[in-house]
Write a protein that holds these residues in place. Structure first.
Motif, PDB file in Angstrom:
ATOM      1  N   LEU A   1      -2.440   5.260  -5.859  1.00  0.00           N
ATOM      2  CA  LEU A   1      -2.054   4.178  -6.770  1.00  0.00           C
ATOM      3  C   LEU A   1      -0.648   4.391  -7.326  1.00  0.00           C
ATOM      4  N   ARG A   2      -0.331   5.615  -7.761  1.00  0.00           N
ATOM      5  CA  ARG A   2       0.998   5.873  -8.308  1.00  0.00           C
ATOM      6  C   ARG A   2       2.073   5.547  -7.268  1.00  0.00           C
ATOM      7  N   ASN A   3       1.843   5.904  -6.032  1.00  0.00           N
ATOM      8  CA  ASN A   3       2.825   5.614  -4.989  1.00  0.00           C
ATOM      9  C   ASN A   3       2.991   4.113  -4.786  1.00  0.00           C
ATOM     10  N   ARG A   4       1.885   3.359  -4.837  1.00  0.00           N
ATOM     11  CA  ARG A   4       1.992   1.904  -4.693  1.00  0.00           C
ATOM     12  C   ARG A   4       2.757   1.299  -5.866  1.00  0.00           C
ATOM     13  N   VAL A   5       2.526   1.831  -7.059  1.00  0.00           N
ATOM     14  CA  VAL A   5       3.283   1.355  -8.225  1.00  0.00           C
ATOM     15  C   VAL A   5       4.767   1.655  -8.021  1.00  0.00           C
ATOM     16  N   ARG A   6       5.079   2.855  -7.571  1.00  0.00           N
ATOM     17  CA  ARG A   6       6.465   3.283  -7.365  1.00  0.00           C
ATOM     18  C   ARG A   6       7.148   2.482  -6.254  1.00  0.00           C
TER      19      ARG A   6
ATOM     20  N   THR B   1       5.237  12.901   0.761  1.00  0.00           N
ATOM     21  CA  THR B   1       3.970  12.254   0.405  1.00  0.00           C
ATOM     22  C   THR B   1       4.184  11.147  -0.626  1.00  0.00           C
ATOM     23  N   ASN B   2       5.307  11.192  -1.348  1.00  0.00           N
ATOM     24  CA  ASN B   2       5.610  10.131  -2.312  1.00  0.00           C
ATOM     25  C   ASN B   2       5.954   8.813  -1.622  1.00  0.00           C
TER      26      ASN B   2
END
Length: 168
Positions: free
Chosen positions: A79-84, A72-73
């Motif tokens: 948002l956190r995934n898009r940042v990552r 899922t990452n």
């Protein structure tokens, strides 16, 4: 199970993402401190926080362990995934290859400053409590109104003093 602490697997990449997310949302000094290495109230410790994810993966593989991967990452819906997945790699590519380390360094500095300001605030609160019931309420209100400015002045002053000490 009788344990007194819970250790989480948060690592330096998590810290960098958290600090950047806080900046994007608009944060103060506490938000810049990111994820605390120790959260006594919740009995949490994060012993892997200083280490980048890839270093931990390499360490595990070198010892025959298979690190778990949460698929899922890899989905850019949160948002956190898009940042990552997008923002941090773009910042590293186009602006600063050491952006993650810089964000972690910012978090460490902010955490130290928060702790120092917290100690000063606790000392001032204790001094005011000792004066009960004769506290001058106008003075307390004035302190509350000036608290943010006092905090910022303290942080800026200590940062300048630290730089001067390092230069000598």
């Amino acid at each position: 199970v009788g344990a007194s602490l819970i250790a989480t697997a948060h690592h330096a990449d998590d810290q960098a993402e958290t600090v950047l997310l806080h900046i994007l949302r608009g944060t103060g000094l506490d938000g810049l401190a990111g994820i605390p290495a120790r959260d006594a109230a919740r009995h949490l410790v994060r012993p892997l926080l200083p280490f980048p994810k890839q270093a931990l993966v390499d360490y595990c593989r070198a010892r025959g362990f298979s690190p778990r991967h949460d698929a899922t990452n890899d989905v850019p819906d949160a948002l956190r995934n898009r940042v990552r997945l997008s923002l941090l790699p773009e910042l590293a590519r186009a602006y600063n290859p050491a952006i993650r380390q810089g964000l972690c360094r910012l978090a460490a500095i902010a955490a130290e400053e928060c702790e120092a300001v917290g100690h000063l605030a606790a000392r001032e609160a204790a001094r005011l409590i000792e004066q009960l019931p004769a506290i001058d309420l106008e003075r307390v209100q004035a302190l509350a109104d000036l608290q943010t400015r006092v905090d910022r002045k303290y942080v800026l002053t200590t940062a300048v003093l630290d730089r001067l000490a390092q230069a000598t």
